[in-house]
Structures are given as C-alpha cells and as structure tokens.
Design an enzyme around this catalytic site. Structure first.
Site, PDB file in Angstrom:
ATOM      1  N   ARG A  60      45.626  41.283  22.542  1.00 46.82           N
ATOM      2  CA  ARG A  60      46.508  40.586  23.491  1.00 46.82           C
ATOM      3  C   ARG A  60      46.374  41.316  24.819  1.00 46.82           C
ATOM      4  O   ARG A  60      46.736  42.491  24.937  1.00 46.82           O
ATOM      5  CB  ARG A  60      47.961  40.613  23.009  1.00 46.82           C
ATOM      6  N   HIS A  66      46.288  30.829  24.198  1.00 46.28           N
ATOM      7  CA  HIS A  66      47.090  31.400  23.101  1.00 46.28           C
ATOM      8  C   HIS A  66      46.795  30.605  21.821  1.00 46.28           C
ATOM      9  O   HIS A  66      47.639  29.882  21.289  1.00 46.28           O
ATOM     10  CB  HIS A  66      48.577  31.335  23.457  1.00 46.28           C
ATOM     11  N   GLN A  88      48.942  30.738  18.400  1.00 44.42           N
ATOM     12  CA  GLN A  88      50.193  29.982  18.473  1.00 44.42           C
ATOM     13  C   GLN A  88      49.909  28.489  18.255  1.00 44.42           C
ATOM     14  O   GLN A  88      50.615  27.813  17.494  1.00 44.42           O
ATOM     15  CB  GLN A  88      50.866  30.206  19.825  1.00 44.42           C
ATOM     16  N   ASP A 134      57.626  26.022  26.971  1.00 47.90           N
ATOM     17  CA  ASP A 134      57.315  27.459  26.990  1.00 47.90           C
ATOM     18  C   ASP A 134      58.047  28.048  28.195  1.00 47.90           C
ATOM     19  O   ASP A 134      58.561  27.310  29.052  1.00 47.90           O
ATOM     20  CB  ASP A 134      55.787  27.639  27.110  1.00 47.90           C
ATOM     21  N   CYS A 188      57.199  28.069  21.676  1.00 48.93           N
ATOM     22  CA  CYS A 188      56.457  29.206  21.096  1.00 48.93           C
ATOM     23  C   CYS A 188      57.302  30.472  21.051  1.00 48.93           C
ATOM     24  O   CYS A 188      57.000  31.383  20.289  1.00 48.93           O
ATOM     25  CB  CYS A 188      55.173  29.438  21.878  1.00 48.93           C
ATOM     26  N   ARG A 248      53.495  31.304  12.145  1.00 51.17           N
ATOM     27  CA  ARG A 248      52.505  32.238  12.691  1.00 51.17           C
ATOM     28  C   ARG A 248      51.941  33.094  11.548  1.00 51.17           C
ATOM     29  O   ARG A 248      50.730  33.330  11.468  1.00 51.17           O
ATOM     30  CB  ARG A 248      53.151  33.155  13.747  1.00 51.17           C
TER      31      ARG A 248
HETATM   32  N1   CP Z   1      54.906  33.204  20.612  1.00 46.65           N
HETATM   33  C1   CP Z   1      54.501  34.477  20.737  1.00 46.65           C
HETATM   34  O1   CP Z   1      53.309  34.769  20.862  1.00 46.65           O
HETATM   35  O2   CP Z   1      55.503  35.395  20.721  1.00 46.65           O
HETATM   36  P1   CP Z   1      55.336  36.946  21.019  1.00 46.65           P
HETATM   37  O3   CP Z   1      55.016  37.078  22.493  1.00 46.65           O
HETATM   38  O4   CP Z   1      56.657  37.542  20.683  1.00 46.65           O
HETATM   39  O5   CP Z   1      54.227  37.492  20.190  1.00 46.65           O
HETATM   40  N1  NVA Z   2      53.159  31.614  28.221  1.00 47.56           N
HETATM   41  C1  NVA Z   2      53.801  32.772  27.635  1.00 47.56           C
HETATM   42  C2  NVA Z   2      53.645  32.755  26.162  1.00 47.56           C
HETATM   43  C3  NVA Z   2      54.376  33.856  25.441  1.00 47.56           C
HETATM   44  C4  NVA Z   2      54.163  33.828  23.970  1.00 47.56           C
HETATM   45  C5  NVA Z   2      53.236  34.039  28.249  1.00 47.56           C
HETATM   46  O1  NVA Z   2      52.021  34.117  28.430  1.00 47.56           O
HETATM   47  O2  NVA Z   2      54.008  34.947  28.553  1.00 47.56           O
END
Ligand code: CP
Ligand code: NVA
Length: 248
Positions: free
Chosen positions: A60, A87, A90, A165, A205, A233
């Site tokens: 990530r 992502h 997700q 989101d 999400c 997930r």
């Molecule tokens: N939806 C999601 O990826 O959540 P986190 O940022 O908590 O991992």
């Molecule tokens: N769009 C959000 C998703 C978090 C899971 C971000 O990138 O912060």
C-alpha cells in the site's frame, strides 16, 4: 508474505494478516520507514530480494509506479493493497458482496456517487470484467476522464447498489476544503437511496465520515451492506492468495 504499508489501514491490514494466518502462512508487516526503500533503495532491488525470501508481496503506497516496478522485477505475486490510482482488492470484495446479495453479477447496476478516485477507477475496471454497469456521479472538476460525471439522481436511477468513498483520500489532504465544497451535493442520504431500486443496497469501502459522503442513518440502516462488505475483504483476499500461490 511481506505486507508493506506506507499508509494507514484498518481493513486491509487486518484482513491480509488474518487471511495469511488462516491459510497457514506468516505475514511480515513492514511499515513506512522500515524498508530501505525509504532511503532510496529501488523497488527493483527490493523485488529481487523479497522474491528470494517470501512467497508474495502486498504493498500500500501512493505512487502506482512503485507497484508496477515491484511487479516487473519480482518472481512472486505482487498485490496492490491501494495506490493513489487503484484499489483492486476492495473492488474484488465489492463484487463478492454484490454476488452474495443478488445471486449474480451480470446485469447489475452500481451507482458510484462522490470523488472520482482510486476506488472509482477500480470499480469501473472490476465492473467491466464482471458485467456490472458502473454509473459514476462526480463533480466535473473531480471526475475521471474515463467516467465524466453524471448527476447523482441520474446515476442512481435503477441501481442495485449505491456506493461512495471518502471525499478526501490519503494524499489529497492539501485540497480538502475545495473537495468538501465541490462534493457537498454528492452525498448518499435517504432521499438519494429512495431514487434507486426498492431492493438497492448501500456500499462504502470505509473508513466513513458520516455527515460528509454518507449520512449516519444510511450507513447504519438495514439496507447498508457495508459491514458484510468489510468482512468480505478477508474472504476475497484468501481466495486471491490461494489462486495466485497455487497457480505459481
Ligand atoms: N477499505 C480499506 O481499504 O480500508 P483500510 O484503509 O482501513 O484498509
Ligand atoms: N479513496 C480512499 C480509499 C480508502 C480505503 C483513499 O485512497 O484514501
């Protein structure tokens, strides 16, 4: 499995670590600043070394190019656990949640209402693969080029699922005030939900900011599938790992 987290996480971190354990493996959590990448070691060298020590890598991070470079040079599966552009894990769990609720994917309509971001892009890609129509309502200034924004009412008409989101994604904090202003008309509330199909579900999400992209009543309503979606997930990623590792 090496799990590299340059950004915070609740669901991704816990679902991957738990999933790897349940599959009989061991997860190494590597936070921002712990790998030499933080001091300029190239993703190529990290990929070459990790490939000799673990069976898969999840990462990530902000720049999507970092994931692509790791994947190009690794001989083991590299999983995108979120970049500023995508992502996919997700979106995989989201498709699972839709199938769980409606018994199929083909022919469903999902309306995404909010910021045109990594989540929007991954839903568009997953939707195309799964036969799910993804209609996007975003302000023109925050729309993706591949999905010029509709009005929320137009997007949700006939939808099986409403999805939103956060308005301010990780990395977009400098622009937070402008985003909140532009996105104010793009909130999922009871009135917007009433314009969708009678059996429509609500997806998010997470993390949620009740009062911004979603109202609190809708987030916790019976029609919210958000908590199943979060649980999925774990299941979707275990299947992904099994698929990638057994295929390798
Ligand atoms: N939806 C999601 O990826 O959540 P986190 O940022 O908590 O991992
Ligand atoms: N769009 C959000 C998703 C978090 C899971 C971000 O990138 O912060």
């Amino acid at each position: 499995m090496a799990l590299v987290f340059d950004k915070p996480s609740t669901r991704t971190r816990v679902s991957f670590e738990t999933g790897v354990y349940e599959l009989g493996g061991n997860a190494l959590i590597l936070r921002q600043g712990e790998l030499q990448m933080a001091r300029g070691e190239s993703p190529r060298d990290v990929a070459l070394v990790l490939s000799r020590m673990v069976h898969a890598v999840g990462i990530r991070t902000g720049p999507h190019a970092t994931v692509e470079q790791l994947a190009e040079h690794a001989s083991i599966p590299v999983i995108n656990m979120l970049t500023h552009d995508h992502h996919p894990c997700q979106a995989l769990a989201d498709m699972m949640t839709l199938r769980e609720r409606f018994g199929r994917l083909k022919g469903l309509k999902l309306a995404y209402v909010g910021d045109g971001n990594n989540m929007t892009r991954s839903l568009l890609l997953a939707g195309r693969l799964a036969g799910v129509e993804v209609a996007v309502a975003s302000p023109p200034e925050l729309s993706l080029p591949e999905a010029p924004g509709l009005e929320p009412a137009e997007a949700v008409a006939g939808a099986h699922a409403l999805y939103t989101d956060v308005w301010v994604s990780m990395g977009d904090e400098d622009d937070a005030e402008r985003r909140r202003e532009l996105l104010a008309p793009y909130r999922i509330d009871a009135e917007l939900l009433a314009r969708a199909r009678g059996d429509a579900i609500v997806l998010h999400c997470l993390p949620a900011h009740p009062g911004e992209e979603i109202t609190e009543d809708v987030l916790y309503a019976e029609r919210s599938a958000v908590w199943d979606q979060a649980e999925n997930r774990l299941h979707a990623q275990k299947a992904l790992l099994e698929h990638l590792l057994l295929a390798a």
